[in-house]
Design a protein around this motif. Structure first.
Motif, PDB file in Angstrom:
ATOM      1  N   LEU A  55      70.314  18.776  32.051  1.00 46.56           N
ATOM      2  CA  LEU A  55      70.281  17.529  32.808  1.00 46.56           C
ATOM      3  C   LEU A  55      70.918  17.738  34.182  1.00 46.56           C
ATOM      4  O   LEU A  55      71.986  18.333  34.300  1.00 46.56           O
ATOM      5  N   THR A  77      68.390  11.253  37.699  1.00 44.47           N
ATOM      6  CA  THR A  77      68.515  12.407  36.818  1.00 44.47           C
ATOM      7  C   THR A  77      67.172  13.117  36.651  1.00 44.47           C
ATOM      8  O   THR A  77      66.104  12.520  36.863  1.00 44.47           O
ATOM      9  N   SER A  78      67.241  14.354  36.244  1.00 45.40           N
ATOM     10  CA  SER A  78      66.044  15.137  35.965  1.00 45.40           C
ATOM     11  C   SER A  78      66.399  16.229  34.967  1.00 45.40           C
ATOM     12  O   SER A  78      67.571  16.515  34.735  1.00 45.40           O
ATOM     13  N   PHE A  93      65.782  16.318  31.695  1.00 39.07           N
ATOM     14  CA  PHE A  93      65.773  15.911  30.297  1.00 39.07           C
ATOM     15  C   PHE A  93      65.697  14.385  30.266  1.00 39.07           C
ATOM     16  O   PHE A  93      66.226  13.731  31.172  1.00 39.07           O
ATOM     17  N   LEU A 112      66.485  10.678  30.008  1.00 40.40           N
ATOM     18  CA  LEU A 112      67.785  10.030  30.143  1.00 40.40           C
ATOM     19  C   LEU A 112      68.168   9.225  28.908  1.00 40.40           C
ATOM     20  O   LEU A 112      69.343   8.955  28.670  1.00 40.40           O
ATOM     21  N   TYR A 152      71.347   9.883  26.683  1.00 41.28           N
ATOM     22  CA  TYR A 152      72.662  10.082  27.275  1.00 41.28           C
ATOM     23  C   TYR A 152      73.366   8.772  27.612  1.00 41.28           C
ATOM     24  O   TYR A 152      72.754   7.833  28.127  1.00 41.28           O
ATOM     25  N   ASN A 166      64.650   7.081  35.178  1.00 34.36           N
ATOM     26  CA  ASN A 166      65.711   8.098  35.066  1.00 34.36           C
ATOM     27  C   ASN A 166      66.827   7.868  36.070  1.00 34.36           C
ATOM     28  O   ASN A 166      67.326   8.817  36.702  1.00 34.36           O
ATOM     29  N   TYR A 174      77.837  16.770  32.015  1.00 34.97           N
ATOM     30  CA  TYR A 174      76.912  16.971  33.114  1.00 34.97           C
ATOM     31  C   TYR A 174      77.379  16.108  34.275  1.00 34.97           C
ATOM     32  O   TYR A 174      77.599  14.911  34.086  1.00 34.97           O
TER      33      TYR A 174
END
Length: 121
Positions: free
Chosen positions: A2, A24-25, A27, A29, A32, A77, A110
């Motif tokens: 992530l 985000t990128s 995986f 979202l 999480y 995301n 992350y």
């Protein structure tokens, strides 16, 4: 893995507003919990807010309750934090962080690179 990228920081006058975004990128979202942390010069990092993977559970530091709102759009995301009634003591570097291990965000593994927020007249 992530990846997280923050945006939206800047200079704002006391009483003003900003909206931070965390895109985000790598995986989906959905799995999480994501939170915002901040670190002011000479101070320890603190968790500001956290939102669970489903979006139904949110937590805030006492210092920002009623002023900051965290939200998420899993389809985009992206995590947001709307910051209103900003105070000089909100000045800090703000970081987006995520974890699939807990719903409090304290176990975030992350991290983004951060975006600076300065509240000053």
């Amino acid at each position: 893995q992530l990846q997280l990228v923050e945006s939206g920081g800047g200079l704002v006058q006391p009483g003003g507003s900003l909206r931070l975004s965390c895109t985000t990128s790598g995986f989906p979202l959905d799995y999480y919990a994501v939170g915002w942390f901040r670190q002011a010069p000479g101070k320890d990092r603190e968790r500001v807010s956290c939102i669970g993977s489903g979006g139904g559970v949110t937590n805030y530091a006492d210092s920002v309750k009623g002023r900051f709102t965290i939200s998420r759009d899993n389809a985009k995301n992206t995590i947001y934090m709307q910051m209103n009634s900003l105070k000089p003591e909100d000045t800090a570097d703000y970081y987006c962080a995520a974890t699939s291990l807990d719903s409090t965000c304290y176990g975030a593994n992350y991290w983004g690179q951060g975006t600076r927020v300065t509240v000053s007249s």
